[in-house]
Each structure stands twice: as structure tokens, then as C-alpha cells.
Design a protein around this motif. Structure first.
Motif, PDB file in Angstrom:
ATOM      1  N   ARG A 240      49.450  48.992 -23.668  1.00  0.00           N
ATOM      2  CA  ARG A 240      48.375  49.739 -24.327  1.00  0.00           C
ATOM      3  C   ARG A 240      47.886  50.905 -23.473  1.00  0.00           C
ATOM      4  NH1 ARG A 240      44.661  45.338 -27.456  1.00  0.00           N
ATOM      5  NH2 ARG A 240      43.241  47.113 -27.444  1.00  0.00           N
TER       6      ARG A 240
ATOM      7  N   TYR B   2      47.337  50.792 -19.759  1.00  0.00           N
ATOM      8  CA  TYR B   2      46.655  50.466 -18.508  1.00  0.00           C
ATOM      9  C   TYR B   2      47.679  50.191 -17.411  1.00  0.00           C
ATOM     10  CZ  TYR B   2      42.392  49.817 -21.253  1.00  0.00           C
ATOM     11  OH  TYR B   2      41.314  50.031 -22.087  1.00  0.00           O
TER      12      TYR B   2
ATOM     13  N   SER C 132      40.051  45.497 -26.371  1.00  0.00           N
ATOM     14  CA  SER C 132      39.034  46.359 -26.981  1.00  0.00           C
ATOM     15  C   SER C 132      37.829  46.533 -26.063  1.00  0.00           C
ATOM     16  CB  SER C 132      38.604  45.792 -28.333  1.00  0.00           C
ATOM     17  OG  SER C 132      38.001  44.515 -28.193  1.00  0.00           O
TER      18      SER C 132
ATOM     19  N   ASP D 146      38.955  49.111 -23.603  1.00  0.00           N
ATOM     20  CA  ASP D 146      39.053  50.389 -24.313  1.00  0.00           C
ATOM     21  C   ASP D 146      37.673  51.030 -24.475  1.00  0.00           C
ATOM     22  OD1 ASP D 146      41.788  50.118 -24.608  1.00  0.00           O
ATOM     23  OD2 ASP D 146      41.697  49.517 -26.723  1.00  0.00           O
ATOM     24  N   ARG D 147      36.710  50.199 -24.810  1.00  0.00           N
ATOM     25  CA  ARG D 147      35.357  50.700 -25.074  1.00  0.00           C
ATOM     26  C   ARG D 147      34.691  51.232 -23.798  1.00  0.00           C
ATOM     27  NH1 ARG D 147      34.264  46.732 -27.732  1.00  0.00           N
ATOM     28  NH2 ARG D 147      33.104  45.401 -26.259  1.00  0.00           N
TER      29      ARG D 147
ATOM     30  N   ARG E 298      37.904  53.950 -21.473  1.00  0.00           N
ATOM     31  CA  ARG E 298      38.574  55.103 -22.083  1.00  0.00           C
ATOM     32  C   ARG E 298      37.571  56.218 -22.244  1.00  0.00           C
ATOM     33  NH1 ARG E 298      44.166  54.129 -22.245  1.00  0.00           N
ATOM     34  NH2 ARG E 298      44.587  52.125 -23.248  1.00  0.00           N
TER      35      ARG E 298
END
Length: 388
Positions: A154, A156, A380, A383-384, A387
């Protein structure tokens, strides 16, 4: 991975939640992200710190780390095994007979499972957020390969590292294998638990220091091994997260509290206190649970793993409010956060594990639900918060 003539019909959690065809080997679930995954290992030696455990008195602290990363090209680069032969041999003795008695006592070749990561493949030369992973007490880093691979796919860079001396087995270059050597059980000896967590926190800071060397273009490997092309250029050390399972979750949470370089953390069912001589009874809270934290922390647990120590230390952490959140996986228990979530149902389908042992290890939850759920929650969250 199974040496058996039984037909394995368990769901193998291929991307999209599909069911794999019958097979005679155990497989790890495939990564779901857009990137192919490269992998390498690092032998790290801390010249400024001595090892604290009785089997290594007077020796510098040394670690093994596995780095998973988005790869530029994987053609002609071999796929890595989940465990090296030397580590697999000790795992079959120590983990199966002691740490995880639910696992099959025979019929399993622990060295045979392949990952989805390609050894030494060149990295994509794009700065990526970095995630550290710390395993549970006694568990080797290798039993959380599938989640690390998925996060790497994804986008990372995932750095997974053991804590030698309290890990069941760690294989170093040259085939040298170090096995667990704790002086007492940390579940009943709070002094040993405290020393274990202190050592883990020092290991975490040291790994971050060595990653800074790598990001600057240096080679942190103690033996000077050739590293994958562009690996250092793939690290964005302005965006660092950490996750861990059990004692590794304790390490991730307290590590973020103590080291400002860590921006977000996920605690996969780790205590937030030091415990007492009575297993499961609350002890002195860790600083993060006493004081709270100003960065995002996810407490991710199960409905099948409860004791007073867990409940009280997590309640203390959540009472601070702020940026700490709590999620729970139902019909599950403690090792659902590891590769056993996918493996145990395959062992059961092959007749090598009873349903009761499978439920005790990972819960009744189907792997087609548990693996995507844990991947989705952890991915997620990072990601939140990373990112940007």
C-alpha cells in the motif's frame, strides 16, 4: 508448509476475500495494494549498549530487522521464505511445544512457507512513510509477515525487528541462532517485564537511529551487506508510525510517548502497565497511560482476550480522551493479529489442529473476515495520520 496428504480447503484470503483452491501447502494471504513488494534484512549492532540478558553478558546489543518496501521491479528476484531454516527449526521446538501449544506438533515444515516479497529487488525511489513493527513476547517478527507485506504493497516501508533474548529464536548472518533467555517469566515477574519493555524501547530508538543513517545514503548493516538499490531514498523519516502485537503493542504505544520521531501508533492488544506477581492483575501504569499522549494512538483488541490488567490499563489510557481511539475485533482472540489468523484454519482443515485449539489461538472468526478487517483498520489508521 504442511507435510501431509490431507487436502487443505481452508480459505486463504486472496485479495478480495476469495477462497483458494485445495492445496497441500500453507500460504500467506496475498498483499492487496498496488505495489509489488521487495524485502531485505539488516543486521544491526549497537556499539554503545550492552545486551541485558544472561546469555549475552558483556556483548553489544544486536538485532535483526526485515525491511519490506514498494519495489520498482521484481523480475529475477527470488521470493523470500517466511522463516529461515535455522529459525524454523527452533520455532518448531520452542514455539510449538511451549509458547503456542495449540499449534500442530507434527506434519508442518515451518521453513516451507513462502512470502510474497522479492529478495533484494530495487526499491521505488519515492519517499514513503515508515512503519516499525515490534512482535509479541517470545514471538519472532516472522509471524506477522502478511500484515507487513500488505502495508508495504500500500506504499509504506515497514521495518520489522526482533528483540533477541526474549524472542523464541532469531537467526543472525552465518546461521547463528539465538534463543530465548529471559531469567524469569515476565507475566509473573514485574521486574523482568519492566526490563523487557525498557530494552524494547531502547531497541526501537536504535533502529530509528540506523534508519536515519540509511536515509542519508549510508549502510547501517553491521556486515556491510549490499542493500537493494534506492532503499535509502524510499524512506521518509518525517512520517513514522509504529505498530506492535501484545508486548510489541506496549512497545509501540510507550515508544511513541517517549520518542517524538514517532507520529502515530497502533497497540494490538498490549498491556499499558507493568503488571504484578499475580498474572492478569493490574500494576503500575506506564507513563503513556498515566499522562496521555498528544499524537494518534489506536488501541485494537479482541472480545476474546480479557483480564483485569488489560481492562484497567486500557481504560486509564482512554480516560485521557484526546487522540486515543479504541476498536475491537469480535469472535476473535489474541493471535488473530498475527499470521496464525490465516494459518490456523488451514491446519484445522488439514486435520492437524482441532477446532478448539484453533478457537483458542485466533478465535472462531473466519480468516476471510479477520485478515481484511485487521489490514483495513491498521492501514486506514496510518493512511489517515501519515499521508500528508
Amino acid at each position: 508448509m504442511l507435510r501431509t496428504t490431507a487436502v487443505v480447503t481452508a480459505a486463504l484470503l486472496i485479495a478480495g476475500g476469495g477462497v483458494a483452491q485445495a492445496a497441500d501447502t500453507v500460504r500467506l494471504p496475498a498483499p492487496t495494494g498496488p505495489h509489488r513488494v521487495g524485502v531485505t534484512t539488516l543486521h544491526l549492532v549497537d556499539r554503545d549498549r550492552l545486551d541485558p540478558w544472561p546469555d549475552a553478558v558483556g556483548r553489544n546489543r544486536e538485532l535483526m530487522a526485515t525491511v519490506f518496501y514498494p519495489a520498482h521491479d521484481v523480475r529475477s528476484y527470488p521470493v523470500a521464505p517466511q522463516m529461515t531454516p535455522g529459525a524454523a527449526e527452533k520455532f518448531a521446538w520452542l514455539d510449538v511445544n511451549h509458547a503456542h501449544p495449540e499449534l500442530p506438533k507434527s506434519g508442518v515444515d515451518w521453513a516451507a512457507t513462502r512470502t510474497h516479497s522479492h529478495i533484494g529487488a530495487p526499491a521505488l525511489p519515492v519517499r514513503r512513510p515508515v512503519l516499525l513493527y515490534s512482535p509479541g513476547a517470545a514471538d519472532p517478527r516472522t509471524v506477522n509477515t502478511a500484515l507487513a507485506e500488505d502495508l508495504a504493497s500500500r506504499g509504506y516501508v515497514v521495518v520489522s525487528f526482533d528483540h533477541p533474548g526474549e524472542t523464541s529464536e532469531v537467526e543472525f548472518p552465518g546461521g547463528r541462532v539465538r534463543i530465548i533467555a529471559l531469567p524469569a517469566d515476565p507475566r509473573t515477574n514485574p521486574d523482568v517485564f519492566r526490563a523487557m519493555i525498557d530494552t524494547r524501547l531502547a531497541d526501537t530508538g536504535f533502529v530509528l537511529d540506523r534508519l536515519e543513517v540509511l536515509a542519508r545514503g549510508g549502510n547501517p548493516d553491521a556486515d556491510g551487506k549490499a542493500l537493494p538499490k534506492h532503499l535509502g531514498r524510499a524512506l521518509d523519516l518525517r512520517r513514522i508510525g509504529m505498530y506492535g502485537h501484545s508486548a510489541g503493542g506496549t512497545t509501540a504505544a510507550e515508544g511513541m510517548y517517549e520518542d517524538r520521531r514517532i507520529d502515530a501508533a497502533v497497540n494490538l492488544e498490549g498491556y499499558l502497565d507493568h503488571g504484578t506477581a499475580q498474572p492478569g492483575q493490574p500494576g503500575e501504569l506506564l507513563p503513556i497511560a498515566r499522562n496521555g499522549v498528544d499524537r494518534p494512538l489506536l488501541l485494537l483488541g479482541t472480545d476474546g482476550y480479557r483480564d483485569a490488567r488489560y481492562d484497567s490499563s486500557w481504560a486509564a489510557m482512554l480516560a485521557h480522551g484526546g487522540r486515543t481511539t479504541h476498536r475491537e475485533v469480535t469472535d476473535a482472540t489474541h493471535w488473530v493479529f498475527t499470521d496464525f489468523a490465516a494459518m490456523a484454519p488451514q491446519f484445522q482443515a488439514a486435520g492437524l489442529m482441532t477446532e478448539a485449539d484453533r478457537v483458542k489461538l485466533v478465535g472462531a472468526i473466519a480468516p476471510t473476515r479477520s485478515v481484511p478487517l485487521v489490514r483495513g483498520i491498521v492501514g486506514s489508521f496510518f493512511d489517515r495520520h501519515l499521508r500528508r
